[in-house]
Design a protein around this motif. Structure first.
Motif, PDB file in Angstrom:
ATOM      1  N   GLY A 231      59.970  90.202 -21.863  1.00 23.02           N
ATOM      2  CA  GLY A 231      59.172  89.982 -20.658  1.00 23.02           C
ATOM      3  C   GLY A 231      58.573  88.593 -20.621  1.00 23.02           C
ATOM      4  O   GLY A 231      58.476  87.976 -19.547  1.00 23.02           O
ATOM      5  N   LEU A 232      58.169  88.071 -21.778  1.00 22.86           N
ATOM      6  CA  LEU A 232      57.607  86.726 -21.820  1.00 22.86           C
ATOM      7  C   LEU A 232      58.651  85.678 -21.445  1.00 22.86           C
ATOM      8  O   LEU A 232      58.363  84.722 -20.708  1.00 22.86           O
ATOM      9  N   LEU A 233      59.881  85.868 -21.933  1.00 23.95           N
ATOM     10  CA  LEU A 233      60.942  84.941 -21.565  1.00 23.95           C
ATOM     11  C   LEU A 233      61.245  84.996 -20.073  1.00 23.95           C
ATOM     12  O   LEU A 233      61.462  83.970 -19.418  1.00 23.95           O
ATOM     13  N   THR A 234      61.260  86.212 -19.529  1.00 18.24           N
ATOM     14  CA  THR A 234      61.516  86.361 -18.090  1.00 18.24           C
ATOM     15  C   THR A 234      60.411  85.682 -17.278  1.00 18.24           C
ATOM     16  O   THR A 234      60.690  84.985 -16.281  1.00 18.24           O
ATOM     17  N   ALA A 235      59.162  85.883 -17.708  1.00 17.96           N
ATOM     18  CA  ALA A 235      58.046  85.251 -17.002  1.00 17.96           C
ATOM     19  C   ALA A 235      58.102  83.732 -17.126  1.00 17.96           C
ATOM     20  O   ALA A 235      57.753  83.000 -16.193  1.00 17.96           O
ATOM     21  N   ALA A 236      58.555  83.232 -18.301  1.00 19.80           N
ATOM     22  CA  ALA A 236      58.643  81.781 -18.485  1.00 19.80           C
ATOM     23  C   ALA A 236      59.651  81.161 -17.540  1.00 19.80           C
ATOM     24  O   ALA A 236      59.503  80.017 -17.102  1.00 19.80           O
ATOM     25  N   GLU A 237      60.716  81.927 -17.218  1.00 21.80           N
ATOM     26  CA  GLU A 237      61.712  81.404 -16.297  1.00 21.80           C
ATOM     27  C   GLU A 237      61.163  81.252 -14.876  1.00 21.80           C
ATOM     28  O   GLU A 237      61.690  80.472 -14.077  1.00 21.80           O
ATOM     29  N   PRO A 241      58.747  74.094 -12.812  1.00 25.18           N
ATOM     30  CA  PRO A 241      59.235  73.093 -13.764  1.00 25.18           C
ATOM     31  C   PRO A 241      58.118  72.160 -14.215  1.00 25.18           C
ATOM     32  O   PRO A 241      57.210  71.839 -13.459  1.00 25.18           O
ATOM     33  N   GLY A 242      58.233  71.749 -15.492  1.00 27.29           N
ATOM     34  CA  GLY A 242      57.235  70.844 -16.053  1.00 27.29           C
ATOM     35  C   GLY A 242      57.209  70.945 -17.565  1.00 27.29           C
ATOM     36  O   GLY A 242      57.825  71.829 -18.178  1.00 27.29           O
ATOM     37  N   ARG A 243      56.468  70.016 -18.144  1.00 30.70           N
ATOM     38  CA  ARG A 243      56.383  69.991 -19.604  1.00 30.70           C
ATOM     39  C   ARG A 243      55.737  71.247 -20.165  1.00 30.70           C
ATOM     40  O   ARG A 243      56.227  71.810 -21.156  1.00 30.70           O
ATOM     41  N   PRO A 244      54.637  71.759 -19.607  1.00 29.95           N
ATOM     42  CA  PRO A 244      54.065  73.003 -20.131  1.00 29.95           C
ATOM     43  C   PRO A 244      55.047  74.177 -20.077  1.00 29.95           C
ATOM     44  O   PRO A 244      55.115  74.991 -20.993  1.00 29.95           O
ATOM     45  N   THR A 245      55.842  74.237 -19.004  1.00 28.77           N
ATOM     46  CA  THR A 245      56.829  75.311 -18.900  1.00 28.77           C
ATOM     47  C   THR A 245      57.867  75.202 -20.008  1.00 28.77           C
ATOM     48  O   THR A 245      58.284  76.205 -20.604  1.00 28.77           O
TER      49      THR A 245
END
Length: 438
Positions: A231-237, A241-245
């Protein structure tokens, strides 16, 4: 300075102990028997000699001449015995001569103030004592030899039981959960070896239960982490866009890789993994996989050979070895294939000394930089997959010129995968080879 140690078997220790005790007891008894027999013979000779001289003294009192051997006022009569006879007492005396036989003296006083004496060599003892000594020596040697033979038998039995126990304990240490030292020792006679076997079995059972509990906990934690990490990977997608992402995405992917590696280690620890065997040309297989995994690495096939192995697990081992070489070593990275042996070498600082001494350890990378990637499971997984294939994975350092193979003075690290001639079967065991009838 290294201390010198002498290794001997318990059989020979028991044999030497029994032989030494038997020899000491035999020597002591022989000395006692020799002394007692000689004293007894001398006392008997004294009594016989005294009876003779008394019989002769009665004839001398009747005015008859003493027979041959008896003398009146013999000048060779020992002074101690002469004084005793002159004081009116009869007596005997043992005269030891430096050369020649021992003589037995007897003397009695006569009524006219003279002393009648008789002395004869101690011939009975001269003949019997050597025979007795010879019999004692033969008996003592027989006792020592018999005791030594008994020590060999007893020590051999104990030694065999201990060797069986050690072999069973080694099998337990190598991960065979079905071996019991108590059953391996066996035997009708029960002794301290059985107590040791029971203690080792109890310790092995306790360790096995603890390891199994830890493996289950590790597997359960990793399994439970799978869902939230996904779920964390899905949310990260979905983040903009950006350096924090990018940082969140990288850390989430590293966490997922860690969870998958922990699950793989747990499966390997359970010894339930089985190889799916295929016949592959090892040189060609390694060349293709290394080219896809790390194009900058060089591959040299010295001798190609067809091997029966699990391609998926072999690729996993190669990937982990190459990743470890790229992460902790330096280029160039070289892979050599020679028959059934695969070598992966880098030109970095070498493996840590603890890894060379103890083997791979999970969650220990050997690097002081904890901010970098890697969690120390790569070589652990490679070693576990090698066990499933029935292979052996070894590690060493290449010594730098004028240096040693220790970390810091090495000219590179070498991981060597030794594939077996006969791969394990689907049950995890090795096939029984039938030799041709000659």
């Amino acid at each position: 300075m290294r201390r010198f140690t002498l290794r001997t078997g318990i059989r020979w220790k028991i044999t030497v102990a029994i032989a030494s005790v038997g020899a000491l007891v035999t020597i002591a008894l022989s000395l006692v028997v020799h002394s007692a027999a000689r004293v007894s013979m001398l006392e008997s000779a004294r009594e016989v000699q005294l009876d003779r001289v008394q019989f002769i003294s009665r004839n001398a009192d009747a005015g008859r001449k003493p027979p041959m051997g008896a003398k009146l006022n013999d000048p060779e009569l020992p002074a101690e015995l002469r004084h005793k006879a002159q004081s009116g007492r009869r007596g005997t005396y043992i005269q030891e001569r430096p050369r020649g036989a021992t003589e037995v003296w007897a003397a009695v006083p006569l009524g006219n103030g003279q002393v009648l004496s008789l002395h004869t060599p101690f011939r009975e003892g001269a003949n019997l004592i050597p025979d007795l000594d010879r019999a004692l020596v033969i008996g003592g040697l027989s006792a020592v030899i018999g005791g030594s033979a008994l020590g060999v038998l007893i020590g051999g039995q104990i030694s065999r039981r201990l060797r069986k126990a050690a072999a069973a304990a080694q099998r337990v240490a190598h991960g065979d959960p079905d071996v019991r030292v108590r059953d391996a020792v066996g035997g009708v006679v029960r002794d301290e070896t059985d107590d040791l076997a029971r203690a080792v079995d109890a310790m092995a059972d306790a360790l096995q239960q603890r390891l199994e509990a830890e493996r289950r906990v590790t597997a359960d934690i990793a399994h439970e982490l799978r869902t939230p990490v996904t779920g964390l990977l899905t949310a990260a997608e979905l983040l903009p866009p950006g350096r924090p992402t990018e940082l969140v995405r990288d850390r989430a992917q590293a966490l997922r890789a860690l969870v998958e590696d922990v699950l793989e280690v747990a499966r390997l620890d359970s010894a339930s993994e089985r190889a799916e065997l295929q016949d592959v040309a090892l040189g060609e297989f390694v060349s293709r996989r290394v080219t896809s995994l790390m194009p900058e690495a060089t591959v040299r096939v010295v001798a190609d050979e067809i091997v029966s192995t699990d391609p998926r697990r072999l690729e996993r081992i190669l990937g982990n070895l190459l990743a470890n070489a790229a992460r902790y070593g330096r280029a160039p990275i070289q892979v050599d294939v020679e028959g059934r042996v695969v070598r992966v070498r880098d030109h970095g600082p070498g493996f840590p000394e603890a890894l060379l001494r103890e083997g791979p350890s999970r969650f220990r990378t050997g690097s002081t930089d904890r901010a970098g990637v890697g969690h120390g499971l790569g070589l652990t997984i490679a070693e576990g997959q090698a066990r499933v294939l029935g292979a052996r994975l070894t590690f060493r350092n290449v010594a730098a010129r004028g240096g040693s193979e220790r970390e810091g003075s090495a000219a590179g690290a070498v991981a060597v995968l030794w594939l077996p001639e006969h791969a394990p079967t689907a049950t995890g065991s090795f096939p029984i080879l039938k030799l041709p009838q000659g």
